[in-house]
Design a protein around this motif. Structure first.
Motif, PDB file in Angstrom:
ATOM      1  N   GLU A 142       1.155  -1.133   0.580  1.00 10.16           N
ATOM      2  CA  GLU A 142       0.263  -0.439  -0.220  1.00 10.16           C
ATOM      3  C   GLU A 142       1.064   1.031   0.398  1.00 10.16           C
ATOM      4  O   GLU A 142       0.725   2.421  -0.791  1.00 10.16           O
ATOM      5  CB  GLU A 142      -1.253   0.165   1.018  1.00 10.16           C
ATOM      6  N   GLU A 143       1.839   1.108   0.838  1.00  7.15           N
ATOM      7  CA  GLU A 143       2.653   2.391   1.031  1.00  7.15           C
ATOM      8  C   GLU A 143       3.271   2.092  -0.585  1.00  7.15           C
ATOM      9  O   GLU A 143       3.724   3.855  -1.151  1.00  7.15           O
ATOM     10  CB  GLU A 143       3.897   2.141   1.944  1.00  7.15           C
ATOM     11  N   ILE A 144       3.820   1.756  -1.079  1.00  9.72           N
ATOM     12  CA  ILE A 144       4.522   1.790  -2.500  1.00  9.72           C
ATOM     13  C   ILE A 144       3.554   2.440  -3.693  1.00  9.72           C
ATOM     14  O   ILE A 144       4.026   3.067  -3.945  1.00  9.72           O
ATOM     15  CB  ILE A 144       5.202   0.578  -3.082  1.00  9.72           C
ATOM     16  N   MET A 145       2.074   1.821  -3.239  1.00 11.39           N
ATOM     17  CA  MET A 145       1.364   1.920  -4.341  1.00 11.39           C
ATOM     18  C   MET A 145       0.890   3.357  -4.478  1.00 11.39           C
ATOM     19  O   MET A 145       0.567   4.352  -5.393  1.00 11.39           O
ATOM     20  CB  MET A 145      -0.125   1.294  -4.573  1.00 11.39           C
ATOM     21  N   ASN A 146       1.035   4.231  -2.884  1.00 10.88           N
ATOM     22  CA  ASN A 146       0.565   5.289  -2.920  1.00 10.88           C
ATOM     23  C   ASN A 146       1.666   6.528  -2.870  1.00 10.88           C
ATOM     24  O   ASN A 146       2.213   7.037  -4.244  1.00 10.88           O
ATOM     25  CB  ASN A 146       0.116   5.818  -1.398  1.00 10.88           C
ATOM     26  N   MET A 147       3.054   5.997  -2.933  1.00 10.20           N
ATOM     27  CA  MET A 147       4.182   6.345  -3.617  1.00 10.20           C
ATOM     28  C   MET A 147       4.187   7.014  -5.074  1.00 10.20           C
ATOM     29  O   MET A 147       4.449   7.945  -5.846  1.00 10.20           O
ATOM     30  CB  MET A 147       4.922   6.204  -2.882  1.00 10.20           C
ATOM     31  N   ILE A 148       3.299   5.805  -6.143  1.00 12.48           N
ATOM     32  CA  ILE A 148       3.287   6.130  -7.201  1.00 12.48           C
ATOM     33  C   ILE A 148       2.454   6.831  -7.246  1.00 12.48           C
ATOM     34  O   ILE A 148       2.858   7.390  -8.426  1.00 12.48           O
ATOM     35  CB  ILE A 148       3.465   4.160  -7.527  1.00 12.48           C
ATOM     36  N   ASN A 149       1.083   6.794  -6.988  1.00 14.03           N
ATOM     37  CA  ASN A 149       0.332   7.632  -7.051  1.00 14.03           C
ATOM     38  C   ASN A 149       0.430   9.318  -7.002  1.00 14.03           C
ATOM     39  O   ASN A 149       0.049  10.531  -7.764  1.00 14.03           O
ATOM     40  CB  ASN A 149      -0.899   7.571  -6.175  1.00 14.03           C
ATOM     41  N   GLU A 150       1.233   9.396  -5.932  1.00 16.23           N
ATOM     42  CA  GLU A 150       1.680  10.523  -4.853  1.00 16.23           C
ATOM     43  C   GLU A 150       2.781  11.317  -6.345  1.00 16.23           C
ATOM     44  O   GLU A 150       2.747  12.801  -6.685  1.00 16.23           O
ATOM     45  CB  GLU A 150       2.566  10.092  -3.893  1.00 16.23           C
ATOM     46  N   ARG A 151       3.579  10.522  -7.030  1.00 15.08           N
ATOM     47  CA  ARG A 151       4.273  11.083  -8.180  1.00 15.08           C
ATOM     48  C   ARG A 151       3.844  10.864  -9.372  1.00 15.08           C
ATOM     49  O   ARG A 151       4.818  11.143 -10.735  1.00 15.08           O
ATOM     50  CB  ARG A 151       5.759  10.275  -8.081  1.00 15.08           C
ATOM     51  N   ASN A 152       2.463  10.689  -9.561  1.00 11.40           N
ATOM     52  CA  ASN A 152       2.246  10.497 -11.450  1.00 11.40           C
ATOM     53  C   ASN A 152       2.880   9.933 -12.060  1.00 11.40           C
ATOM     54  O   ASN A 152       2.791  10.273 -12.650  1.00 11.40           O
ATOM     55  CB  ASN A 152       1.976  12.162 -11.813  1.00 11.40           C
ATOM     56  N   LEU A 153       3.317   8.607 -11.146  1.00 14.59           N
ATOM     57  CA  LEU A 153       3.704   7.937 -11.970  1.00 14.59           C
ATOM     58  C   LEU A 153       3.115   6.461 -12.164  1.00 14.59           C
ATOM     59  O   LEU A 153       3.605   5.075 -12.769  1.00 14.59           O
ATOM     60  CB  LEU A 153       5.068   7.552 -11.542  1.00 14.59           C
ATOM     61  N   ARG A 154       1.598   6.697 -12.159  1.00 16.78           N
ATOM     62  CA  ARG A 154       1.325   4.571 -12.050  1.00 16.78           C
ATOM     63  C   ARG A 154       0.905   4.315 -13.835  1.00 16.78           C
ATOM     64  O   ARG A 154       1.358   3.294 -14.657  1.00 16.78           O
ATOM     65  CB  ARG A 154      -0.668   4.782 -11.773  1.00 16.78           C
ATOM     66  N   SER A 155       1.451   5.027 -15.051  1.00 19.51           N
ATOM     67  CA  SER A 155       1.181   4.377 -15.842  1.00 19.51           C
ATOM     68  C   SER A 155       3.169   4.234 -16.412  1.00 19.51           C
ATOM     69  O   SER A 155       2.806   3.770 -17.753  1.00 19.51           O
ATOM     70  CB  SER A 155       1.128   5.986 -17.194  1.00 19.51           C
ATOM     71  N   GLU A 156       3.505   4.517 -16.125  1.00 15.15           N
ATOM     72  CA  GLU A 156       5.437   4.377 -16.415  1.00 15.15           C
ATOM     73  C   GLU A 156       6.290   3.395 -15.648  1.00 15.15           C
ATOM     74  O   GLU A 156       6.209   3.297 -15.429  1.00 15.15           O
ATOM     75  CB  GLU A 156       6.118   5.665 -15.919  1.00 15.15           C
TER      76      GLU A 156
END
Length: 369
Positions: free
Chosen positions: A235-249
């Motif tokens: 969950e922490e890792i997914m939140n970090m990805i989303n916060e940095r707008n990196l979900r598509s990459e």
């Protein structure tokens, strides 16, 4: 000519996740079987991503937790009477060691394999685990560590004896035909993918990879980050990805059954661990990936990569990690198969390491006779 002795060997795991220890035991299972021995792979708890993938070759004890498998493990020993058990990871080591201490395992010999670096305990829970492992290890007829760093870390756990049966053996990482696999894929097109493989736990510092990738994207806009793993920090890792707008990459793969192919199609492999007892992925990276950039962590990275073409970065230096990876992604050069030190990599093949494991098992049994 003396006939070769055939033994019944049990390999004991707490669960069946996709970590390095589990993959080592799977390789040893088939190697030792190929040598004619009767081998059982015993798993205390039916948990982990590898469950149901090797059903015909696995005996599940069916315990809810590994540390509650004492009675079922004892029943297996009583019913099957293996000549020797080799246990790895905390739960299996504690159960097998304490069961032996209590006299429930008869003449069955015990080898404990230490798969990771042991740290000094902090807090009551860690101290309890430390003491349990100490008791268990000192019941073993033999101990295997997978690196010098792992060996150094357990010195205080072992009673001081002049004739300890202990050895350091690397992990069996590469299939014997790994060179053919590389040659067959020599013309593969590598894309600007960065791969990191590891459990989502504090030791692996997956968050550092995400932070470095957010920097890399500023100069290498078509780069992607592929994370292979799962764990309590998901969950922490997914939140970090989303916060940095990196979900598509950023792509997260919980389980990948063909790591060599993934590495051969990627431009760079990274590792951000604090420490690694051995680190199978370092050897896989050397064999199959064009570029490797790792923190100079205690254990595997320092021992295995110091004389290779891997780039080692100061622990925790995210900016340098990002800088080195960016330069590699933008470079046009391709590493050829000739650049791989075959002699070095051959030390980690299943047949080479499997032979060392078999020799240690046989020597341990000879010592008891």
């Amino acid at each position: 000519m003396n006939q070769k002795k055939i033994y019944k060997i049990a390999l004991f795991l707490p669960g069946f996740g996709n970590g390095g220890a589990e993959r080592v035991f799977i390789k040893l299972l088939y190697y030792l079987k190929s040598r004619g021995h009767k081998v059982d792979l015993i798993v205390a708890s039916k948990k982990g991503v590898l469950v149901d993938r090797l059903d015909d070759d696995v005996i599940y004890l069916g315990s809810r937790y590994s540390l509650t498998s004492f009675s079922k493990y004892t029943r297996y020993i009583r019913d099957e009477s293996p000549d020797i058990v080799m246990a790895t990871l905390f739960g299996a080591i504690v159960v097998s060691g304490i069961t032996k201490m209590l006299g429930f395992t008869g003449n069955t010999q015990l080898i404990c394999r230490i798969a990771n670096i042991t740290h000094k305990p902090r807090g009551i829970l860690q101290l309890t685990k430390y003491l349990l492992e100490r008791i268990a290890l000192n019941q073993a007829d033999g101990v295997i560590t997978n690196s010098n760093a792992t060996l150094d870390s357990i010195e205080d756990l072992l009673e001081k004896e002049q004739n300890r049966n202990i050895v350091t053996i690397s992990n069996p990482v590469l299939d014997d035909d790994y060179q053919k696999r590389i040659s067959d894929c020599s013309d593969i097109k590598r894309v600007r993918d960065i791969v990191i493989i590891g459990r989502f736990v504090p030791q692996k510092q997956i968050s550092h990879a995400i932070k470095a990738f957010s920097i890399i994207k500023k100069t290498v806009t078509d780069a992607r980050l592929i994370i292979v793993g799962d764990g309590p920090e998901s969950e922490e890792i997914m939140n970090m990805i989303n916060e940095r707008n990196l979900r598509s990459e950023v792509k997260i793969i919980k389980y990948h059954d063909d790591i060599p192919s993934l590495l051969m199609s990627s431009k760079c492999m990274i590792n951000t661990s604090l420490f690694e007892g051995f680190g199978n992925i370092f050897i896989e990276g050397l064999a199959f990936c064009q570029n490797i950039v790792c923190y100079k962590s205690i254990g595997g990275a320092s021992e295995l990569l110091h004389n290779t073409n891997a780039i080692l970065i100061k622990q925790g230096d995210i900016d340098s990690l990002a800088s080195e990876v960016s330069k590699l992604l933008l470079a046009d050069s391709e590493r050829s198969v000739k650049d791989i030190d075959k002699g070095f990599l051959d030390q980690f093949t299943v047949s080479h390491i499997g032979r060392r494991y078999e020799d240690f098992i046989l020597n341990t049994l000879d010592r008891s006779s």
